[in-house]
Write an enzyme that holds these catalytic residues in place. Structure first.
Site, PDB file in Angstrom:
ATOM      1  N   TRP A  30       1.091  -1.441   0.085  1.00 20.36           N
ATOM      2  CA  TRP A  30       0.000  -0.170  -0.250  1.00 20.36           C
ATOM      3  C   TRP A  30       0.625   1.043   0.190  1.00 20.36           C
ATOM      4  CZ3 TRP A  30       0.730   3.566   4.056  1.00 20.36           C
ATOM      5  CH2 TRP A  30       1.224   2.962   5.515  1.00 20.36           C
TER       6      TRP A  30
ATOM      7  N   GLU B 118       6.353   9.395  14.089  1.00 23.28           N
ATOM      8  CA  GLU B 118       6.543   8.918  12.448  1.00 23.28           C
ATOM      9  C   GLU B 118       7.879  10.116  11.479  1.00 23.28           C
ATOM     10  OE1 GLU B 118       5.832   5.593  11.819  1.00 23.28           O
ATOM     11  OE2 GLU B 118       4.835   5.325  13.320  1.00 23.28           O
TER      12      GLU B 118
ATOM     13  N   GLU C  77       8.268   2.402   6.813  1.00 21.31           N
ATOM     14  CA  GLU C  77       8.364   3.433   7.519  1.00 21.31           C
ATOM     15  C   GLU C  77       7.985   4.820   7.227  1.00 21.31           C
ATOM     16  OE1 GLU C  77       7.738   3.297  10.968  1.00 21.31           O
ATOM     17  OE2 GLU C  77       8.289   1.389  11.103  1.00 21.31           O
TER      18      GLU C  77
ATOM     19  N   HIS D 139       4.169   6.008   6.758  1.00 20.07           N
ATOM     20  CA  HIS D 139       3.690   6.386   7.399  1.00 20.07           C
ATOM     21  C   HIS D 139       3.540   7.412   8.147  1.00 20.07           C
ATOM     22  CE1 HIS D 139       4.325   2.401   9.415  1.00 20.07           C
ATOM     23  NE2 HIS D 139       4.083   1.906   8.536  1.00 20.07           N
TER      24      HIS D 139
ATOM     25  N   GLU E   3       8.553  -1.339  18.921  1.00 14.81           N
ATOM     26  CA  GLU E   3       7.693  -1.518  17.501  1.00 14.81           C
ATOM     27  C   GLU E   3       6.326  -1.972  17.724  1.00 14.81           C
ATOM     28  OE1 GLU E   3       7.955  -0.824  13.867  1.00 14.81           O
ATOM     29  OE2 GLU E   3       9.982  -1.099  13.952  1.00 14.81           O
TER      30      GLU E   3
ATOM     31  N   THR F 124       4.754   1.241  19.064  1.00 14.66           N
ATOM     32  CA  THR F 124       3.852   2.278  18.315  1.00 14.66           C
ATOM     33  C   THR F 124       2.871   0.663  17.564  1.00 14.66           C
ATOM     34  OG1 THR F 124       5.616   1.740  16.326  1.00 14.66           O
ATOM     35  CG2 THR F 124       5.986   3.110  17.441  1.00 14.66           C
TER      36      THR F 124
ATOM     37  N   ASP G 171       1.990  -2.442  10.120  1.00 14.40           N
ATOM     38  CA  ASP G 171       2.988  -2.266   9.722  1.00 14.40           C
ATOM     39  C   ASP G 171       3.877  -2.764  10.789  1.00 14.40           C
ATOM     40  OD1 ASP G 171       2.330  -2.440   7.064  1.00 14.40           O
ATOM     41  OD2 ASP G 171       3.779  -0.191   6.733  1.00 14.40           O
ATOM     42  N   GLU G 172       3.939  -2.006  11.579  1.00 15.20           N
ATOM     43  CA  GLU G 172       4.104  -2.309  12.602  1.00 15.20           C
ATOM     44  C   GLU G 172       4.845  -3.588  13.617  1.00 15.20           C
ATOM     45  OE1 GLU G 172       6.186   0.826  13.543  1.00 15.20           O
ATOM     46  OE2 GLU G 172       4.228   2.134  12.907  1.00 15.20           O
TER      47      GLU G 172
ATOM     48  N   HIS H  66       7.132  -5.259  11.345  1.00 21.63           N
ATOM     49  CA  HIS H  66       8.225  -4.576  11.660  1.00 21.63           C
ATOM     50  C   HIS H  66       8.724  -5.980  13.561  1.00 21.63           C
ATOM     51  CE1 HIS H  66       7.769  -1.534   9.156  1.00 21.63           C
ATOM     52  NE2 HIS H  66       8.522  -2.716   8.435  1.00 21.63           N
TER      53      HIS H  66
HETATM   54 FE   LIG Z   1       7.792   0.682  13.263  1.00 21.04          FE
HETATM   55 FE   LIG Z   2       5.908   3.628  12.068  1.00 19.91          FE
END
Ligand SMILES: [Fe+2]
Ligand SMILES: [Fe+2]
Length: 431
Positions: free
Chosen positions: A127, A170, A208, A211, A261, A264, A293-294, A297
């Site tokens: 995305w 971010e 990242e 974000h 991570e 977040t 996503d976090e 990660h």
């Molecule tokens: Fe992150």
């Molecule tokens: Fe992030």
């Protein structure tokens, strides 16, 4: 104080309340019960840190409790917080990785290629911020922006403060790439290094980067915040950097990133839920995909620590205890907007009060990592590592209790408020 909404936060968490700004005066020096405030915690470390490898210090526990009830904690003077030269001079140990442990890290290249790189997403199919924003080349762009502004009209001031704080965190991404490239044995030596570690660090940064880009653009389109104040804060923050106390040591560095991570992931997950409750479904989706996503990660960084536990249980255990003893500072702990010397503390308190990120979350993350890495069940440890193991296993409960005690104390003191430049200097209730 008129409550306009009450929304449930993460499962098992308390109910978070969002309120309209109330009249009041900013009062400095009030204790913050949120464990993520570095200025609040630095005294804990200095007073509570037991002797090297003595993780059982009772004295430290007493000092920690006392710290949570302090009322005279002052923010450091502006120069010490906003001039990066001075901040770095206060940095702790450097290059603490031993030669034996450096060898272990250097033996992990093939493992990193097999275990980490598959977790990255292809930019062609991943995305992009545009997928969640009005398309400025479309004819109906203005109509879509009008809809966005109608949806976001119900976002409360305290919600906006949390979202802006998360966005700025971010946006300070250059600092985090720098941090990863301080780590001995895994840094990207050239800036385009073909090692799996170099590839991971650059691709992680690139993922990242979406974000802050998405959140920043969305906030801009809402018309609800003072974008210049937000951008100024970001510039200050990147200029200040951060000191996560990871000592160029990948054992410590990847413990930090595993924790961070997850923090977040929790924070964005909560802003997602709260956005939906406040009537902005699209913003809920945005925060939700960032949270996902976090989580991905987090999985990568946790795998690295898991591998270190497998190859060097003593080293991993000592590193875990060391990072917990030093406390995980939030990446934006040096936040400043050119006006308020208590900005990060104030932001943390709003996040704590509204349930976006709380002391209980801090304890939950610790417990999650203890369980994930099966810390309690590790055997054949050296006496030092055994002491570290005991310390780490007991810590989540201890932190939870301290947080509850501090929250109870804060409830007994009069409600305080702070002005935030991000929302045109309107006041928001703190703890
Ligand atoms: Fe992150
Ligand atoms: Fe992030």
């Amino acid at each position: 104080m008129a409550m306009i909404a009450a929304v449930g936060s993460a499962a098992g968490k308390s109910i978070a309340s969002f309120s309209r700004p109330a009249r009041g005066h900013q009062q400095k020096g009030r204790p913050c019960c949120c464990f993520i405030d570095k200025s609040f915690l630095k005294h804990v470390e200095s007073k509570a840190a037991p002797a090297k490898h003595n993780f059982r210090g009772r004295k430290g526990e007493v000092a920690m409790v006392a710290e949570l009830t302090r009322t005279d904690v002052q923010a450091p003077p502006p120069a010490a917080r906003h001039v990066s030269r001075k901040i770095s001079s206060a940095a702790s140990k450097a290059h603490s990785l031993t030669a034996e442990r450096l060898e272990i890290v250097q033996s992990l290249d093939q493992w990193a290629e097999d275990a980490l790189l598959p977790l990255l997403k292809d930019p062609n199919t991943n995305w992009q911020p545009q997928d969640y924003l009005p398309v400025s080349s479309d004819e109906d762009f203005i109509d879509r922006v009008r809809e966005l502004r109608e949806r976001s009209a119900g976002l409360s001031d305290d919600y906006l403060v949390c979202l802006v704080g998360d966005t700025i965190t971010e946006e300070a991404l250059p600092t985090y790439q720098t941090m990863l490239n301080t780590l001995d044995g895994t840094r990207d030596e050239t800036g385009a290094s073909p090692t799996p570690w170099g590839i991971w660090t650059r691709a992680w940064t690139a993922e990242e980067n979406r974000h802050g880009d998405l959140l920043h653009t969305y906030l801009y389109l809402t018309g609800r915040v003072d974008m210049k104040a937000v951008q100024k804060t970001t510039q200050y923050l990147i200029g200040s950097g951060m000191d996560p106390k990871t000592e160029n040591n990948p054992y410590l560095g990847f413990l930090y990133t595993s924790f961070q991570e997850r923090a977040t992931f929790i924070s964005h997950g909560n802003t997602a839920r709260h956005a939906k409750a406040l009537g902005d479904e699209q913003l809920g989706k945005i925060c939700g995909i960032i949270a996902a996503d976090e989580k991905r990660h987090e999985k990568a960084y946790c795998r690295i620590v898991e591998k270190l536990y497998e190859l060097d249980p003593d080293g991993a255990m000592l590193a875990f205890a060391d990072m917990m003893k030093k406390q995980i500072v939030m990446p934006a702990h040096l936040m400043y907007d050119g006006e308020s010397d208590t900005l990060f503390k104030d932001f943390s308190e709003v996040a704590q009060r509204t349930g976006v990120y709380t002391a209980a979350d801090y304890a939950d993350i610790m417990q999650h990592l203890v369980n994930l890495w099966r810390v309690e069940h590790r055997t054949n440890l050296s006496p030092e590592a055994q002491a570290a193991q005991e310390y780490v296993c007991k810590l989540p409960e201890r932190v939870r209790k301290l947080g509850e005690r501090a929250a109870a104390k804060a409830k007994k003191t009069p409600q305080q408020h702070a002005k935030f430049s991000w929302i045109f200097n309107r006041e928001v209730a703190l703890l």
